[in-house]
Motif scaffolding. Structure first.
Motif, PDB file in Angstrom:
ATOM      1  N   VAL A  59       0.857  -1.192   0.000  1.00  0.00           N
ATOM      2  CA  VAL A  59       0.000   0.000   0.000  1.00  0.00           C
ATOM      3  C   VAL A  59       0.894   1.243   0.000  1.00  0.00           C
ATOM      4  CG1 VAL A  59      -1.777   1.268   1.250  1.00  0.00           C
ATOM      5  CG2 VAL A  59      -1.863  -1.228   1.134  1.00  0.00           C
ATOM      6  N   PHE A  60       0.757   2.028  -1.053  1.00  0.00           N
ATOM      7  CA  PHE A  60       1.556   3.231  -1.283  1.00  0.00           C
ATOM      8  C   PHE A  60       0.602   4.421  -1.336  1.00  0.00           C
ATOM      9  CE2 PHE A  60       4.376   5.789  -4.210  1.00  0.00           C
ATOM     10  CZ  PHE A  60       5.431   5.908  -3.330  1.00  0.00           C
ATOM     11  N   LEU A  61       0.035   4.738  -0.174  1.00  0.00           N
ATOM     12  CA  LEU A  61      -0.959   5.807  -0.063  1.00  0.00           C
ATOM     13  C   LEU A  61      -0.491   6.838   0.951  1.00  0.00           C
ATOM     14  CD1 LEU A  61      -4.210   3.634   0.239  1.00  0.00           C
ATOM     15  CD2 LEU A  61      -3.411   4.854  -1.786  1.00  0.00           C
ATOM     16  N   PRO A  62      -0.921   8.093   0.791  1.00  0.00           N
ATOM     17  CA  PRO A  62      -0.576   9.118   1.784  1.00  0.00           C
ATOM     18  C   PRO A  62      -1.368   8.911   3.081  1.00  0.00           C
ATOM     19  CG  PRO A  62      -2.027  10.026   0.107  1.00  0.00           C
ATOM     20  CD  PRO A  62      -1.706   8.619  -0.315  1.00  0.00           C
ATOM     21  N   ASN A  63      -0.982   9.628   4.097  1.00  0.00           N
ATOM     22  CA  ASN A  63      -1.663   9.547   5.397  1.00  0.00           C
ATOM     23  C   ASN A  63      -2.988  10.296   5.324  1.00  0.00           C
ATOM     24  OD1 ASN A  63       0.443   8.092   6.484  1.00  0.00           O
ATOM     25  ND2 ASN A  63       1.542   9.924   7.092  1.00  0.00           N
ATOM     26  N   GLU A  64      -3.991   9.603   4.859  1.00  0.00           N
ATOM     27  CA  GLU A  64      -5.347  10.125   4.717  1.00  0.00           C
ATOM     28  C   GLU A  64      -6.315   9.045   5.176  1.00  0.00           C
ATOM     29  OE1 GLU A  64      -5.842  11.233   0.623  1.00  0.00           O
ATOM     30  OE2 GLU A  64      -4.466  12.921   0.790  1.00  0.00           O
ATOM     31  N   PRO A  65      -7.587   9.395   5.367  1.00  0.00           N
ATOM     32  CA  PRO A  65      -8.563   8.390   5.809  1.00  0.00           C
ATOM     33  C   PRO A  65      -8.637   7.153   4.919  1.00  0.00           C
ATOM     34  CG  PRO A  65      -9.476  10.567   6.093  1.00  0.00           C
ATOM     35  CD  PRO A  65      -8.173  10.744   5.348  1.00  0.00           C
TER      36      PRO A  65
END
Length: 129
Positions: A59-65
């Motif tokens: 998982v390569f996602l920013p710190n978001e909900p």
């Protein structure tokens, strides 16, 4: 059997569904909101991507909900999650992806991950958005 974070989360959903869980910028997400979104994501991952238990997902996602319900969705499917730091690039990112040995990479829209970086030759894939 051990109690997992998913078990604790689902217990909170049952006992206090309308209690706020996440505050992000000006948005508030209750336990019920996050449960609904994680269930939707789990269905999408299972039906459209064919994810099966024990398939590793990077998982390569920013710190978001979105990160929270993605993690919960993968936990519900029994898919281990390899957390990648979205600020890392180049050699460090290639190393992290190789170490993860993921079957699939979930990335934010606009991220460019060349197939050689995530093992595209192993039949994995990248899902954006």
């Amino acid at each position: 059997p051990p109690i997992t974070l998913l078990d604790v989360f689902q217990d909170h959903v049952r006992r206090r569904p309308l209690q706020p869980l996440l505050l992000f910028q000006d948005e508030v997400y209750t336990y019920e909101d996050v449960e609904r979104r994680s269930n939707r994501a789990a269905r999408l991952f299972s039906r459209r991507l064919g994810l099966q238990p024990a398939q590793t997902v990077a998982v390569f996602l920013p710190n978001e909900p979105t990160y929270v319900w993605t993690w919960l969705a993968l936990a519900k499917l029994g898919c281990p999650m390899a957390c990648l730091n979205c600020n890392v690039r180049g050699r460090a990112l290639r190393h992290a992806l190789a170490a993860a040995r993921a079957d699939l990479v979930l990335a934010s829209p606009g991220e460019r991950l060349p197939p050689a970086a995530w093992g595209g030759d192993r039949g994995g894939g990248v899902l954006r958005g």
